[in-house]
Write a protein that holds these residues in place. Structure first.
Motif, PDB file in Angstrom:
ATOM      1  N   UNK A 139       0.803  -1.203  -0.186  1.00  0.00           N
ATOM      2  CA  UNK A 139       0.063  -0.234   0.046  1.00  0.00           C
ATOM      3  C   UNK A 139       0.849   1.279  -0.040  1.00  0.00           C
ATOM      4  N   UNK A 140       2.162   1.109   0.119  1.00  0.00           N
ATOM      5  CA  UNK A 140       3.087   2.183   0.221  1.00  0.00           C
ATOM      6  C   UNK A 140       3.307   2.459  -1.207  1.00  0.00           C
ATOM      7  N   UNK A 141       3.048   3.569  -1.750  1.00  0.00           N
ATOM      8  CA  UNK A 141       3.352   4.143  -2.997  1.00  0.00           C
ATOM      9  C   UNK A 141       4.233   5.085  -3.100  1.00  0.00           C
ATOM     10  N   UNK A 142       4.866   5.568  -1.825  1.00  0.00           N
ATOM     11  CA  UNK A 142       5.925   6.397  -1.897  1.00  0.00           C
ATOM     12  C   UNK A 142       7.335   5.876  -2.633  1.00  0.00           C
ATOM     13  N   UNK A 143       7.823   6.714  -3.611  1.00  0.00           N
ATOM     14  CA  UNK A 143       8.684   5.826  -4.604  1.00  0.00           C
ATOM     15  C   UNK A 143      10.396   5.717  -3.737  1.00  0.00           C
TER      16      UNK A 143
END
Ligand code: GLA
Length: 717
Positions: free
Chosen positions: A539-543
């Protein structure tokens, strides 16, 4: 022949790997060798070496008048409790008289072409390219048979192992531990790699030195979990990404598992892997069988990358199945990170239209469309919420089709909300222990998939949903783990029940692309990939954080199985948005899509976002089906680079996660190119040999974070 038998010696031979063991004194299956392929058929029958000296508190195996061995010195492939092997057993059972001692003796072997299916379990499959060896042992007193299955995929250099127990006796036995594999290594000069994590930071690479005593990684949550992946690798202490011996163990199972590396006092290391013996007790009545899940075992003499390459190939081609196994996966737009469950029909249509304008191919409606989900928990009530979607799923599916896009839907079939109509009708359908609290997590409970009527309901209701509209894709979520199991066997039976419904539902819709999900990547395991050929990675889409998640995931799983979306971004910047660029470059190194409210992007950013779609369309075959190499690691520094390569091109992604002033430029050495071919990259021609030996120059950037993609097209002739 991939399987050779010489006297009492068994040899599994791959293209580059050999796995050798022998039957010793008619009783013990002893491990001899696992490593680079033996070219000759040499006789290794002098193993295990017999020697005489004393060991304190060790059990002798008397061989003849003068010679003996100690159990602790035997390297075994199969070990039971009792008889002096104090290491973790492969098998441990309690018999009718209360005793837990077993004594198995050898019965025989047979070799088969192909690979038998494991009843009720997901597993790798053959296409006429595997051979299987079956070795049978029998417990003399109870008549229980252990059938050890070894399969070799010669072209893939992969060995799979599992064991089937058959109660051929007259009394019940309770299995306390049934491991899928045991391998005894010489020496302890190893480090162990595991993939640890939690929600939003799945599959971090963690190394530990193997020492004395046992290191175990496990799940006790009823599912494979965010916290630990069913995988370990044992690597020579000085092994790296590109060099040294590495031995991988990956379990095709989605429930409680355990994997251990046990250094013993005599200098060996035992690896054991299988269903977690914790809270496990499985009755085996006369006439019944118990099949363990399989372990996929990979050896590499070219470091971790070599091991990952082999896992990627076998999992892409002989674990994933169906039409999407070899088909390019669609680029999608999902509404979840843009709207959550607060959407209107108009907003969904706007997101779909925005996705179409970017060139995306599939619109996915996520959570919130059913029952009364946007007001209270309705998991279990799988009918459309007409207040929200008056024209039903059909309406939104048709609107999407009119845009010439495919339509996809989110479901969470294994769950039940206490607020649901289903719960009111069947309060006993959740997993629970009588007289105990039913622990809520995300306000929901887990359906008891051990019960046939519950499974039938799930299959029926989900098939109806899928048939109610023109659906091309399903995202199958699972947002909590199991707490109160009522019986010891229930967690395993739950997993078997889940596999049963997955088999029936995915089997009924072979043309649909299924994607697994579990609160992000909480069930990213080979068992799920067998039914659904891709999984939502996190769920973490921080690159920046995603770099670690995708890097760790790639240790075992092919990039095509890792869905990766451009999520919430820093918006509203003037001109070129470097954050958006970094998000896209990270997502493009997987199975690419968008997951946001596109109306928040400026015109410039929308144009930028459209260019990524175009670019991914070009490189998609290479990223999804080429070989993958990790070059620089986010676990080691601020630079990260990943390479994809096939017969037509190489694609290099480079990332910089922190600004560096006055540093050196990078020279990135590529792998897997044709040394005799030339490659064109940004109007310059390089020889493959130079790119591999000298490297590609990548300039430093003055930005806080930065990412770039170099495409090197192979030139003809
Ligand atoms: C999970 C998934 C998300 C989303 C939500 C919906 O957390 O990982 O992608 O589908 O559930 O509730």
């Amino acid at each position: 022949m991939a399987i050779q038998v010489q006297g009492t010696q068994f040899h599994l031979k791959g293209k580059h790997v050999s796995y050798i063991f022998s039957l010793y004194k008619e009783r013990f299956l002893t491990h001899i060798y696992w490593g680079k392929r033996f070219e000759s058929d040499c006789d290794l029958s002098y193993f295990p070496d017999e020697f005489i000296y004393s060991r304190a508190n060790a059990v002798h195996v008397r061989l003849d008048e003068t010679n003996h061995m100690f159990m602790s010195d035997l390297q075994l492939e199969f070990s039971v409790f009792g008889g002096g092997d104090y290491r973790l057993p492969t098998f441990h059972a309690r018999y009718a008289d209360g005793s837990t001692v077993s004594e198995f003796t050898y019965e025989g072997y047979r070799i088969m072409d192909g690979k038998p299916q494991l009843k009720g379990l997901p597993s790798t499959y053959d296409e006429g390219d595997a051979q299987t060896l079956e070795i049978t042992f029998r417990d003399s007193r109870t008549g229980i048979r252990a059938v050890l299955l070894y399969t070799i995929f010669e072209e893939y250099d992969v060995i799979t192992r599992s064991i089937r127990y058959e109660n051929c006796g007259t009394e019940r036995a309770d299995i306390l531990s049934a491991q899928s594999t045991t391998v005894d290594f010489y020496g302890q000069d190893y480090k162990m790699l595991t993939l640890e994590g939690d929600w939003l930071r799945e599959r971090s690479m963690e190394w530990r030195k193997v020492g004395h005593n046992t290191m175990t990684v496990e799940s006790r949550r009823g599912m494979s979990s965010h916290m630990c992946n069913p995988f370990i690798a044992l690597a020579e202490t000085n092994a790296t990404e590109n060099g040294g011996d590495v031995y991988g163990f990956s379990l095709v199972y989605s429930g409680n598992f355990a994997a251990s590396a046990e250094g013993n006092s005599c200098g060996g290391t035992r690896v054991t892997m299988g269903i977690n013996p914790f809270n496990f007790e499985y009755p085996l009545s006369p006439g019944e069988q118990f099949q363990t899940p399989e372990v996929v075992m990979v050896y590499s003499d070219t470091g971790l990358n070599g091991m990952s390459n082999r896992y990627h190939r076998i999992y892409r081609e002989r674990l994933c199945k169906g039409i999407y196994r070899d088909a390019e996966r669609p680029m999608l737009i999902n509404n979840w990170e843009g709207t959550g469950t607060h959407f209107t029909k108009e907003k969904l249509a706007e997101i779909a239209r925005g996705g179409k304008a970017l060139g995306l191919e599939l619109f996915v409606l996520d959570d919130g469309w059913f029952g009364k989900r946007n007001i209270a928990g309705s998991l279990g009530d799988w009918y459309v919420n007409r207040d929200l979607l008056p024209d039903g799923l059909e309406g939104i599916a048709n609107e999407t089709k009119a845009l010439d896009m495919k339509f996809g839907l989110w479901i969470e079939p294994e769950m039940i909300s206490p607020e649901s109509e289903l719960y009111r009708a069947h309060p006993d359908w959740c997993i629970h222990a009588e007289g105990r609290n039913r622990t809520l997590c995300r306000d929901q409970l887990v359906l008891d998939l051990t019960r046939a009527e519950v499974r039938d309901y799930v299959v029926d209701v989900i098939c109806k949903v899928i048939r109610s509209a023109d659906i091309s894709y399903i995202k199958w979520d699972c947002n909590r783990n199991i707490t109160e199991t009522a019986s010891m066997r229930q967690t395993h039976d739950f997993v078997m029940g889940l596999y049963d419904i997955l088999d029936r539902i995915t089997g009924a819709f072979p043309e649909i692309l299924f994607e697994g999900c579990s609160g992000g990547g909480g069930r990213f395991d080979p068992g799920m990939l067998y039914y659904m050929p891709q999984t939502w990675t996190s769920d973490d889409t921080n690159p920046i954080r995603r770099l670690k998640i995708q890097h760790g995931t790639s240790v075992v799983y092919p990039p095509v199985t890792m869905t990766a979306h451009v999520g919430k971004i820093d918006v509203g910047k003037e001109g070129y948005n470097h954050f958006l660029n970094t998000c896209a470059m990270v997502a493009m190194a997987g199975n690419f899509g968008y997951e946001m409210d596109l109306s928040l992007l400026s015109e410039d950013e929308l144009e930028q976002a459209r260019e990524y779609v175009e670019m991914y369309r070009e490189i998609r075959p290479t990223v999804q089906f080429g070989a993958f190499y990790r070059i620089e690691s986010p676990f080691e520094g601020r630079f990260v680079s990943w390479e994809f390569v096939d017969d037509t091109r190489a694609v290099l992604f480079v990332y910089q996660t922190e600004k560096e002033s006055n540093g050196a430029e990078r020279k990135i050495k590529l792998s897997g190119l044709d040394p005799n071919a030339n490659y064109r990259c940004r109007d310059r021609v390089y020889s493959g040999e130079a790119l591999m030996k000298v490297g590609l120059r990548v300039p430093l950037q003055r930005y806080e974070y930065f990412a770039d993609c170099y495409v090197m097209e192979k030139l003809e002739g």
